[in-house]
Design a protein around this motif. Structure first.
Motif, PDB file in Angstrom:
ATOM      1  N   MET A 186       0.782  -1.439   0.009  1.00  0.00           N
ATOM      2  CA  MET A 186      -0.156   0.133  -0.149  1.00  0.00           C
ATOM      3  C   MET A 186       0.905   1.139   0.123  1.00  0.00           C
ATOM      4  O   MET A 186       0.495   2.033  -0.724  1.00  0.00           O
ATOM      5  CB  MET A 186      -0.943  -0.009   1.333  1.00  0.00           C
ATOM      6  CG  MET A 186      -1.883   1.303   1.163  1.00  0.00           C
ATOM      7  SD  MET A 186      -2.214   2.172   2.602  1.00  0.00           S
ATOM      8  CE  MET A 186      -1.112   1.590   3.923  1.00  0.00           C
ATOM      9  N   ILE A 187       1.753   1.062   1.042  1.00  0.00           N
ATOM     10  CA  ILE A 187       2.867   2.494   0.782  1.00  0.00           C
ATOM     11  C   ILE A 187       3.368   2.662  -0.621  1.00  0.00           C
ATOM     12  O   ILE A 187       3.394   3.949  -0.969  1.00  0.00           O
ATOM     13  CB  ILE A 187       3.836   2.130   1.966  1.00  0.00           C
ATOM     14  CG1 ILE A 187       3.494   2.102   3.435  1.00  0.00           C
ATOM     15  CG2 ILE A 187       5.259   3.426   2.034  1.00  0.00           C
ATOM     16  CD1 ILE A 187       3.275   3.214   3.938  1.00  0.00           C
ATOM     17  N   GLN A 215       2.397   1.590  -3.436  1.00  0.00           N
ATOM     18  CA  GLN A 215       1.320   1.974  -4.378  1.00  0.00           C
ATOM     19  C   GLN A 215       1.034   3.396  -4.235  1.00  0.00           C
ATOM     20  O   GLN A 215       0.713   4.130  -5.503  1.00  0.00           O
ATOM     21  CB  GLN A 215      -0.046   1.089  -3.985  1.00  0.00           C
ATOM     22  CG  GLN A 215      -0.855   1.481  -5.333  1.00  0.00           C
ATOM     23  CD  GLN A 215      -2.242   0.405  -4.803  1.00  0.00           C
ATOM     24  OE1 GLN A 215      -2.093  -0.372  -4.192  1.00  0.00           O
ATOM     25  NE2 GLN A 215      -3.426   0.817  -5.303  1.00  0.00           N
ATOM     26  N   LYS A 216       0.828   3.891  -3.113  1.00  0.00           N
ATOM     27  CA  LYS A 216       0.674   5.390  -2.938  1.00  0.00           C
ATOM     28  C   LYS A 216       1.665   6.618  -3.177  1.00  0.00           C
ATOM     29  O   LYS A 216       1.367   7.463  -3.603  1.00  0.00           O
ATOM     30  CB  LYS A 216       0.018   5.390  -1.689  1.00  0.00           C
ATOM     31  CG  LYS A 216      -1.613   4.674  -1.118  1.00  0.00           C
ATOM     32  CD  LYS A 216      -1.797   5.134   0.176  1.00  0.00           C
ATOM     33  CE  LYS A 216      -3.328   4.763   0.251  1.00  0.00           C
ATOM     34  NZ  LYS A 216      -4.222   5.862   1.028  1.00  0.00           N
ATOM     35  N   ILE A 217       2.869   6.181  -2.731  1.00  0.00           N
ATOM     36  CA  ILE A 217       3.831   7.174  -2.726  1.00  0.00           C
ATOM     37  C   ILE A 217       5.136   7.010  -3.457  1.00  0.00           C
ATOM     38  O   ILE A 217       5.948   7.757  -3.794  1.00  0.00           O
ATOM     39  CB  ILE A 217       4.183   7.576  -1.478  1.00  0.00           C
ATOM     40  CG1 ILE A 217       4.827   6.348  -0.482  1.00  0.00           C
ATOM     41  CG2 ILE A 217       3.047   8.212  -0.735  1.00  0.00           C
ATOM     42  CD1 ILE A 217       5.205   7.049   0.835  1.00  0.00           C
ATOM     43  N   GLY A 252       4.902  12.418  -0.168  1.00  0.00           N
ATOM     44  CA  GLY A 252       3.765  11.279  -0.461  1.00  0.00           C
ATOM     45  C   GLY A 252       2.886  11.178   0.994  1.00  0.00           C
ATOM     46  O   GLY A 252       1.717  11.087   0.945  1.00  0.00           O
ATOM     47  N   LYS A 287       0.756  14.280   1.670  1.00  0.00           N
ATOM     48  CA  LYS A 287      -0.332  14.502   1.067  1.00  0.00           C
ATOM     49  C   LYS A 287      -1.442  13.681   1.246  1.00  0.00           C
ATOM     50  O   LYS A 287      -2.718  14.002   0.955  1.00  0.00           O
ATOM     51  CB  LYS A 287      -0.067  14.235  -0.380  1.00  0.00           C
ATOM     52  CG  LYS A 287       0.706  15.427  -1.062  1.00  0.00           C
ATOM     53  CD  LYS A 287       0.792  15.423  -2.676  1.00  0.00           C
ATOM     54  CE  LYS A 287       2.204  15.576  -3.061  1.00  0.00           C
ATOM     55  NZ  LYS A 287       2.523  15.347  -4.260  1.00  0.00           N
ATOM     56  N   ASP A 288      -1.330  12.594   2.011  1.00  0.00           N
ATOM     57  CA  ASP A 288      -2.263  11.606   2.321  1.00  0.00           C
ATOM     58  C   ASP A 288      -2.767  11.450   3.703  1.00  0.00           C
ATOM     59  O   ASP A 288      -1.896  10.906   4.399  1.00  0.00           O
ATOM     60  CB  ASP A 288      -1.839  10.268   1.620  1.00  0.00           C
ATOM     61  CG  ASP A 288      -2.878   9.133   1.637  1.00  0.00           C
ATOM     62  OD1 ASP A 288      -3.843   9.114   2.550  1.00  0.00           O
ATOM     63  OD2 ASP A 288      -2.946   8.368   0.744  1.00  0.00           O
ATOM     64  N   ASP A 320      -4.850   9.634   5.529  1.00  0.00           N
ATOM     65  CA  ASP A 320      -4.920   8.322   5.994  1.00  0.00           C
ATOM     66  C   ASP A 320      -3.635   7.631   6.246  1.00  0.00           C
ATOM     67  O   ASP A 320      -3.459   7.099   7.120  1.00  0.00           O
ATOM     68  CB  ASP A 320      -5.698   7.475   4.991  1.00  0.00           C
ATOM     69  CG  ASP A 320      -7.434   8.048   5.005  1.00  0.00           C
ATOM     70  OD1 ASP A 320      -7.708   8.801   5.931  1.00  0.00           O
ATOM     71  OD2 ASP A 320      -8.028   7.822   3.988  1.00  0.00           O
ATOM     72  N   LEU A 321      -2.883   7.796   5.167  1.00  0.00           N
ATOM     73  CA  LEU A 321      -1.444   7.328   5.276  1.00  0.00           C
ATOM     74  C   LEU A 321      -0.584   7.949   6.396  1.00  0.00           C
ATOM     75  O   LEU A 321       0.044   7.211   7.222  1.00  0.00           O
ATOM     76  CB  LEU A 321      -0.655   7.525   4.011  1.00  0.00           C
ATOM     77  CG  LEU A 321       0.482   6.638   3.824  1.00  0.00           C
ATOM     78  CD1 LEU A 321       0.526   5.366   4.089  1.00  0.00           C
ATOM     79  CD2 LEU A 321       1.412   7.020   2.502  1.00  0.00           C
TER      80      LEU A 321
END
Length: 187
Positions: free
Chosen positions: A134-135, A137-139, A155, A158-159, A161-162
């Protein structure tokens, strides 16, 4: 506010004398070894993953890399936990994850450190593999399989939830509570 009270911004760490006396009581030599650090936090007898994580935390707090945490390094660590701004904490997390110190985090490093944290803190609702994927994929914006410090900080910032997931997963306040309240006693 009474005459003898200070506002939170007056002193970098108002409880400095408390921490000093506690540090010297727990560590009369003034030099905290890795073994004493684990003992202070009640983290002896961990599995190899957990031991690896605690060693990484110790090594990062040991700013001069002499194999001991002295009082100034101890206070710097507490200050980061209590007062550190989010980008300072993210830089610290990045340093923790970057096990080989090459300036990038790869999936193996993140997987290893998250597995170690799970071994200490218990399950977090997702596997270490799911968290790592997940990390990335997102950043991992350029999809090169590595995260630079810049990718990591921007990253995560900006997120929301993360950011919440990372700060909860790698929260050091439990370490701080042990330092403030004394060692955990095994039952």
């Amino acid at each position: 506010m009474g005459a003898n009270e200070s506002s939170p911004g007056d002193d970098p760490i108002p409880e400095m004398h408390h921490y000093y006396s506690k540090f010297m009581r727990e560590c009369p030599s003034g030099q905290l070894s890795l073994h004493e650090f684990k003992k202070l936090l009640g983290l002896q007898g961990l599995d190899p993953q957990g031991d690896l994580y605690i060693k990484r935390v110790f090594d990062i707090f040991d700013l001069n890399q002499d194999g001991f945490i002295d009082f100034l390094e101890f206070i710097a660590a507490i200050n980061l936990v209590i007062r550190g701004k989010i980008d300072q904490k993210l830089k610290w997390y990045f340093k923790l994850y970057d096990a080989d110190g090459n300036g990038c985090i790869d999936k193996k490093e993140l997987l290893s450190i998250f597995s170690a944290i799970q071994a200490i803190n218990g399950c977090t609702g997702m596997t270490a593999e799911e968290f790592t994927n997940m990390i990335f994929q997102k950043i991992d914006v350029n999809n090169d399989g590595e995260l630079t410090l810049e990718e990591f900080i921007s990253g995560v910032e900006k997120d929301g939830d993360l950011m919440e997931l990372i700060t909860k997963s790698f929260d050091l306040s439990n370490v701080l509570k042990v330092i403030q309240n004394g060692r955990r006693h095994s039952v």
